[in-house]
Design an enzyme around this catalytic site. Structure first.
Site, PDB file in Angstrom:
ATOM      1  N   ARG A 102     -43.628   8.154 -17.451  1.00 41.55           N
ATOM      2  CA  ARG A 102     -44.376   7.526 -16.508  1.00 41.55           C
ATOM      3  C   ARG A 102     -44.146   5.815 -16.609  1.00 41.55           C
ATOM      4  O   ARG A 102     -44.039   5.276 -17.559  1.00 41.55           O
ATOM      5  CB  ARG A 102     -45.897   7.722 -16.219  1.00 41.55           C
ATOM      6  N   SER A 128     -52.218  13.079 -22.160  1.00 41.54           N
ATOM      7  CA  SER A 128     -51.263  13.677 -22.455  1.00 41.54           C
ATOM      8  C   SER A 128     -51.081  13.714 -23.991  1.00 41.54           C
ATOM      9  O   SER A 128     -51.162  12.495 -24.694  1.00 41.54           O
ATOM     10  CB  SER A 128     -49.950  12.917 -21.961  1.00 41.54           C
ATOM     11  N   ARG A 185     -40.115  17.991 -21.959  1.00 45.16           N
ATOM     12  CA  ARG A 185     -41.343  18.841 -21.326  1.00 45.16           C
ATOM     13  C   ARG A 185     -40.774  19.973 -20.482  1.00 45.16           C
ATOM     14  O   ARG A 185     -39.582  20.129 -20.249  1.00 45.16           O
ATOM     15  CB  ARG A 185     -42.188  18.014 -20.465  1.00 45.16           C
ATOM     16  N   LYS A 221     -48.283  13.136 -10.571  1.00 43.28           N
ATOM     17  CA  LYS A 221     -49.625  12.365 -10.875  1.00 43.28           C
ATOM     18  C   LYS A 221     -49.676  11.220  -9.585  1.00 43.28           C
ATOM     19  O   LYS A 221     -50.981  10.929  -9.719  1.00 43.28           O
ATOM     20  CB  LYS A 221     -49.114  11.464 -12.160  1.00 43.28           C
ATOM     21  N   ASP A 269     -53.993  20.873 -16.224  1.00 43.04           N
ATOM     22  CA  ASP A 269     -53.776  19.345 -16.448  1.00 43.04           C
ATOM     23  C   ASP A 269     -54.846  18.805 -15.425  1.00 43.04           C
ATOM     24  O   ASP A 269     -55.262  17.773 -15.633  1.00 43.04           O
ATOM     25  CB  ASP A 269     -52.602  19.015 -16.043  1.00 43.04           C
ATOM     26  N   HIS A 300     -59.121  14.889 -15.379  1.00 35.89           N
ATOM     27  CA  HIS A 300     -57.727  15.175 -15.905  1.00 35.89           C
ATOM     28  C   HIS A 300     -58.045  16.100 -17.120  1.00 35.89           C
ATOM     29  O   HIS A 300     -58.411  15.854 -18.165  1.00 35.89           O
ATOM     30  CB  HIS A 300     -57.371  13.803 -16.625  1.00 35.89           C
ATOM     31  N   LYS A 349     -54.490  19.393 -24.216  1.00 35.90           N
ATOM     32  CA  LYS A 349     -55.062  20.197 -23.031  1.00 35.90           C
ATOM     33  C   LYS A 349     -54.319  21.391 -22.850  1.00 35.90           C
ATOM     34  O   LYS A 349     -54.901  22.628 -22.616  1.00 35.90           O
ATOM     35  CB  LYS A 349     -55.007  19.289 -21.680  1.00 35.90           C
ATOM     36  N   THR A 350     -53.020  21.636 -22.758  1.00 30.82           N
ATOM     37  CA  THR A 350     -52.020  22.730 -22.290  1.00 30.82           C
ATOM     38  C   THR A 350     -52.455  23.781 -23.660  1.00 30.82           C
ATOM     39  O   THR A 350     -52.556  24.991 -23.427  1.00 30.82           O
ATOM     40  CB  THR A 350     -50.586  22.233 -22.186  1.00 30.82           C
TER      41      THR A 350
END
Length: 532
Positions: A60, A239, A324, A200, A258, A219, A243-244
């Site tokens: 990003r 990130s 990713r 996002k 997410d 988030h 989380k995943t």
């Protein structure tokens, strides 16, 4: 020329977008992959995955993100955190992007943000890349084909990776720009091939809209006990914090990885897909996520592969550490069909501590939870944002400052109110370093993290002995079955305990300095938590 299924009364022409070339509406995955291959946008990988490169933008560009400043947003947007663009500059940018699209082929997907029908928004995603359209279709929620006949969008996103903005003409920082106009109900993205900007941007949109309805946007990833949505857990984190990985528990049902909302009815996923980091992805530790990289329609970004065999090198970060894959949620066997869960019973705040100070898990009081939520301490991991090449300690309020258009207290007060009403137990989990800081210590063993989380979620962790942490005042378990006892006391993992003490004192001071900005807006119990 128009191709695909669409509401006949809601074409781009009806939105004032005219003069385009071929327009593809709502193509399905096979057609989008076929178009991407014909246009040279990617390579067909094993199992029908699409292998793509995002070019020089492999993460990003948060400094190039803006919100249009108007009478309606003047007092509702956190301008210290969000770049401002004037309505006049936005109109010029919009007109120039439409001129750029004249005669060009575009791909349109009509999609939904939010699994709760009462709170969902319809979004139209317009892009000049077929693979971006596949990504958008994967990541957002896909309405039934029949619903497309009457679909109208609440917001429209237009993404032109080939268009370069002009800072002087468009009021932006560089030739890359991401801008949201809440009044015009438009989102514009230009000069970046990184598809994550699309999802996002929708997250940022929902973060602005939902608090007005008393909904807490988060988030976070989320799961619930198999067959029991009442036993829901959410995992806050930036990130790279896990989380995943940590929400993909084979013993629990995955709600999403997410972005979620917490309403008066419970938890709901914003998305219809997952966007997992793949660097060093281990088929034994994360078998289902690994398996998605060889499934039809998965979008694989910036991964090095053998041009002859198409085998992926999961350890090669020569293009970026932010490799990713985007895949539909149903590719995970235990994923929820509804995207809905109950009110969180457990709230886990994931932090990647590059200082090596924090314990692998700690139990928080509600006031401490508010403190750590507003602090949002973690480390930016390599590749997630442009220019980040190694872990950088940072405070990202609400565990997602780049996506928060409103002031942190708005989200913090929503969280505090919902914890009080529903009685969630809160935990801080460090997935960062132990035995020393980054460069000296090692990453927290994922096996230990999983064991601690399992004990937290099944309730057994609440039964063990706890000690009060000398630095932050939260409760840390002394001994947990299946976890090395030394790991639970970070000071003991360091070769030099005095060096740990110095590092801990430094981190405590950083917390205090950062939190000073919130003291005028918070209650006394949270202030007490802030000072230990």
């Amino acid at each position: 020329m128009t191709i695909g299924r669409v509401n006949p009364e809601f074409r781009l022409e009806d939105q004032g977008i005219t003069g385009l070339g071929k327009v593809h509406y709502n193509l399905l995955e096979p057609a989008l992959i076929e178009a991407a291959l014909k246009r040279g946008e990617g390579t067909l990988g094993l199992g029908g995955a699409l292998l793509v490169s995002t070019g020089k933008f492999t993460g990003r560009s948060p400094k190039d993100k803006f919100i249009v400043r108007s009478d309606a947003t003047e007092d509702t947007v956190w301008w210290e955190n969000n770049g401002a663009m004037s309505p006049e500059h936005f109109e010029t940018l919009y007109a120039d992007m439409l001129d750029y699209l004249q005669g060009r082929e575009v791909f349109v997907e009509d999609l939904v943000g939010g699994a709760d029908p009462a709170l969902a928004i319809n979004v139209r995603m317009v892009t000049e890349l077929a693979w971006h359209s596949l990504f958008n279709r994967t990541m957002l929620r896909r309405p039934d084909r029949a619903a497309l006949d009457r679909f109208t969008a609440d917001f429209t996103l237009i993404n032109c990776p080939g268009f370069r903005a002009d800072p002087a003409r468009h009021g932006c920082r560089s030739d890359t720009v991401v801008v949201l106009d809440f009044d015009r109900k438009l989102i514009l993205v230009a000069n970046t091939g990184y598809a994550g900007e699309n999802k996002k941007s929708i997250f940022t949109l929902l973060n602005y809209l939902l608090p007005e309805q008393g909904v807490m946007p988060m988030h976070c990833s989320a799961n619930h006990a198999e067959g029991n949505p009442v036993d829901t857990a959410v995992f806050f984190g930036l990130s790279g914090t896990g989380k995943t990985t940590l929400s993909a528990d084979p013993e629990r049902t995955l709600i999403g990885d997410d972005e979620h909302g917490w309403s008066d009815r419970g938890t709901f996923n914003f998305e219809g897909g997952c966007y997992a980091k793949t660097i060093n992805l281990d088929p034994e530790a994360e078998p289902e996520i690994h398996a998605t990289t060889a499934k039809f329609g998965t979008v694989i970004e910036n991964m090095v592969f053998d041009p002859e065999t198409l085998e992926i090198d999961f350890a090669d970060d020569s293009l970026t550490a932010n490799t990713r894959c985007a895949y539909p949620l149903h590719y995970i066997s235990n994923a929820s069909e509804t995207g809905l869960g109950g009110h969180p019973k457990n709230i886990i705040m994931l932090t990647c501590d590059a200082f090596g100070v924090l314990p692998p898990i700690a139990r928080l009081t509600p006031a401490q939870a508010m403190y750590h939520f507003l602090s949002g301490f973690t480390s930016k991991v390599a590749g997630t944002e442009r220019g980040v090449t190694e872990p950088e300690p940072t405070f990202s309020t609400c565990f997602g400052a780049p996506f928060m258009p409103r002031r942190p207290e708005v989200y913090g007060n929503l969280l505090k109110e919902k914890i009080a009403r529903h009685g969630a137990t809160c935990w801080l989990v460090n997935t960062g370093w132990t035995g020393g800081a980054h460069g000296t210590g090692s990453r927290m063993p994922i096996k230990a993290t999983r064991a601690l989380l399992t004990a937290a979620l099944d309730g057994s962790l609440g039964e063990v002995e706890f000690r009060k942490d000398a630095n932050f005042g939260f409760q840390v378990p002394v001994s947990v079955p299946g976890v090395p006892e030394v790991l639970l006391d970070p000071r003991r993992t360091w070769d030099d305990p005095a060096a740990y003490d110095r590092q801990a004192a430094r981190l405590v001071e950083m917390f205090a300095d950062n939190f000073a900005q919130y003291l005028p807006f918070i209650d006394e119990d949270v202030k007490a938590a802030a000072i230990g």
